[in-house]
Motif scaffolding. Structure first.
Motif, PDB file in Angstrom:
ATOM      1  N   ALA A 157       0.826  -1.210   0.000  1.00 18.61           N
ATOM      2  CA  ALA A 157       0.000   0.000   0.000  1.00 18.61           C
ATOM      3  C   ALA A 157       0.857   1.255   0.000  1.00 18.61           C
ATOM      4  N   THR A 158       1.983   1.230   0.729  1.00 18.47           N
ATOM      5  CA  THR A 158       2.875   2.383   0.755  1.00 18.47           C
ATOM      6  C   THR A 158       3.429   2.669  -0.631  1.00 18.47           C
ATOM      7  N   THR A 159       3.829   1.615  -1.353  1.00 18.55           N
ATOM      8  CA  THR A 159       4.386   1.800  -2.691  1.00 18.55           C
ATOM      9  C   THR A 159       3.312   2.177  -3.702  1.00 18.55           C
ATOM     10  N   GLY A 160       2.120   1.582  -3.591  1.00 14.59           N
ATOM     11  CA  GLY A 160       1.059   1.850  -4.558  1.00 14.59           C
ATOM     12  C   GLY A 160       0.646   3.303  -4.613  1.00 14.59           C
ATOM     13  N   GLY A 161       0.848   4.031  -3.523  1.00 12.06           N
ATOM     14  CA  GLY A 161       0.461   5.433  -3.493  1.00 12.06           C
ATOM     15  C   GLY A 161       1.198   6.303  -4.490  1.00 12.06           C
TER      16      GLY A 161
END
Length: 496
Positions: free
Chosen positions: A64-68
């Motif tokens: 989720a951190t990277t997908g942002g």
């Protein structure tokens, strides 16, 4: 330990792939967050092994951190808070005709930052756990006080709002069985409250349904301008050499800031971006599509995400809302979070460490191959997802104990979450206080029994005194930081 890594990269890699992919999908949609998807995933882990459950949830966290960065780069709308700084240079580069390059630098920065933070996690966690396992009840109580004060102190908005949210969380954790006497308290004659409020309905209500109620008021908000994504992500190995200093410095800054409870990936990316800009020979290029700006922001926020796992698995101190949910997942699976995790369940602790490494590998592969498809998620209206989210919340709350009472609890806390959001009271301190207060109370009561009802060891024992001093300093510093601007404004008005 080698057999754990082999398991994670063979049988357990299925959970890593699922968690990372789902996390990236959610992170790429503005308005959703890792906290939402992990909260919704908690009920699905009830019948899983504790290690596999944490493997899945930690992978979601990292994904989720990277997908942002996808929506931050292509929409100027960060999918997660940690990607705020990525918008400064990612979107201008994408709008200038280089979306593939902007996304590639972001993915590469996330990967390198995650690997460096994993190395720090793997190196620090075992020795820290050996020291922490020698702590007595007063030392553990002092640690929880530090976590509560740090979370409240650095929470968004005023210090008072953060402390008030933490106080509410502590209050709602009190009903149930008294940890010392075994008698019931604050149940108001309701037998359903004999064991207190179940953790999952509280999380789903405050974090998920409460946010859904707030978002429903913004259904008519304007759509941000979008940039058409490229057919592929552009990454070059020579970038690792060209920007080696930025990769390393930002990752180290992000890792150490992530280790500090209550700070998080957003602060890590801001600090790394600011340092990189200050050291640059061309600071005027930052904010206009500078490649070092993208690398600094993404390396730091992913490193901060992994770094936050250090205090979680060694001290039992959550550094963010999501790590607080991970702490709750440990409790649900009857695992002792903190110093005893390495002593009683070392395989679970090392599974979390190995999972952080595997999730970064999976993230690189998924983002490299699937970014063109993932970028289309920008066009998904999150309001279409709300009915499914609500249904999953009801299912998750009911599966805790197969009681309709837990559904009513969830709805009640959803209203509370909505009221808190409207009053600008952060949900993070509430959830963390709700989880940590029983731990603090139990250890404080145990310490009083051991030391004949004396509070003096909290001051005379060096570790206790150091932790409590840190808590006091964080509160005083935060209070001074809030009063200082107000004082300057008042003096400025008087001068006029």
């Amino acid at each position: 330990m080698l057999d754990i890594y082999l398991y994670v990269f063979t049988t357990g890699f299925v959970w890593v792939l699922i968690g990372t992919a789902v996390g990236i999908l959610v992170g790429a949609i503005p308005g959703l967050s890792g906290a939402v998807v992990i909260s919704l995933a908690l009920p699905t882990t009830y019948f899983m092994d504790g290690g596999d459950a944490l493997l899945l949830l930690v992978s979601m966290y990292i994904g989720a951190t990277t997908g942002g960065l996808i929506s931050a780069t292509l929409m100027r709308m960060p999918g997660t808070e940690a990607a705020i700084m990525t918008t400064l240079d990612g979107y201008p580069m994408a709008a200038g005709g280089q979306p593939a390059r902007a996304l590639g630098l972001g993915v590469l920065g996330s990967f390198v930052g995650g690997l460096i933070a994993w190395a720090i996690l793997a190196a620090l966690s075992p020795p820290l756990s050996l020291v922490a396992v020698r702590f007595g009840p007063y030392e553990i109580f002092a640690m929880t006080v530090v976590a509560l004060t740090l979370i409240a102190a650095v929470s968004r908005g005023s210090l008072l709002n953060g402390l008030l949210a933490a106080a509410l969380g502590a209050l709602f954790s009190m009903p149930g069985i008294d940890p010392s006497s075994g008698s019931l308290r604050l149940t108001f004659g309701l037998s359903s409250l004999d064991n207190g409020f179940a953790l999952l309905p509280v999380i789903l209500g405050v974090l998920v349904l409460g946010q859904v109620l707030v978002d429903c008021e913004n259904a008519g908000s304007p759509i941000t301008e979008r940039v058409r994504a490229s057919a592929r992500v552009s990454m070059r190995l020579r970038d690792l050499k060209t920007y080696a200093g930025t990769f390393i410095s930002s990752s180290v800054i992000g890792s150490w800031i992530g280790i500090l409870p209550g700070v998080g990936g957003t602060t890590a990316s801001i600090a790394a971006y600011s340092v990189t800009k200050a050291l640059s020979k061309t600071p005027e290029r930052f904010g206009h599509g500078e490649e070092r700006g993208i690398i600094a922001a993404e390396s730091a926020n992913n490193a901060g995400t992994v770094g936050a796992l250090v205090p979680l698995i060694t001290l039992g101190i959550p550094g963010s809302v999501i790590t607080a949910i991970l702490l709750g997942a440990m409790v649900i699976h009857n695992l002792n979070p903190g110093p005893l995790l390495f002593a009683e369940n070392p395989e679970v602790a090392y599974t979390v460490i190995a999972g952080a490494f595997a999730a970064n590998v999976a993230m690189l592969a998924i983002m490299w191959v699937a970014t063109p498809l993932l970028s289309r998620l920008m066009y998904v209206n999150k309001f279409y997802l709300f009915p499914a989210i609500v249904v999953f919340c009801f299912i998750g709350a009911f599966t805790v104990s197969s009681r309709f009472f837990d559904i009513w609890v969830m709805l009640g806390f959803a209203v509370l979450g909505y009221v808190m959001a409207k009053a600008r009271m952060p949900a993070g301190p509430f959830i963390i206080a709700y989880i940590l207060t029983p731990i603090a109370e139990t250890n404080l009561r145990s310490g009083l029994v051991i030391y004949d009802s004396s509070y003096l060891p909290l001051i005379t024992r060096p570790v206790c005194a150091a932790f409590l001093a840190l808590a006091a300093i964080s509160l005083i510093w935060s209070l001074w930081s809030e009063l200082k601007p107000a004082r300057r404004q008042t003096e400025g008005g008087d001068t006029e």
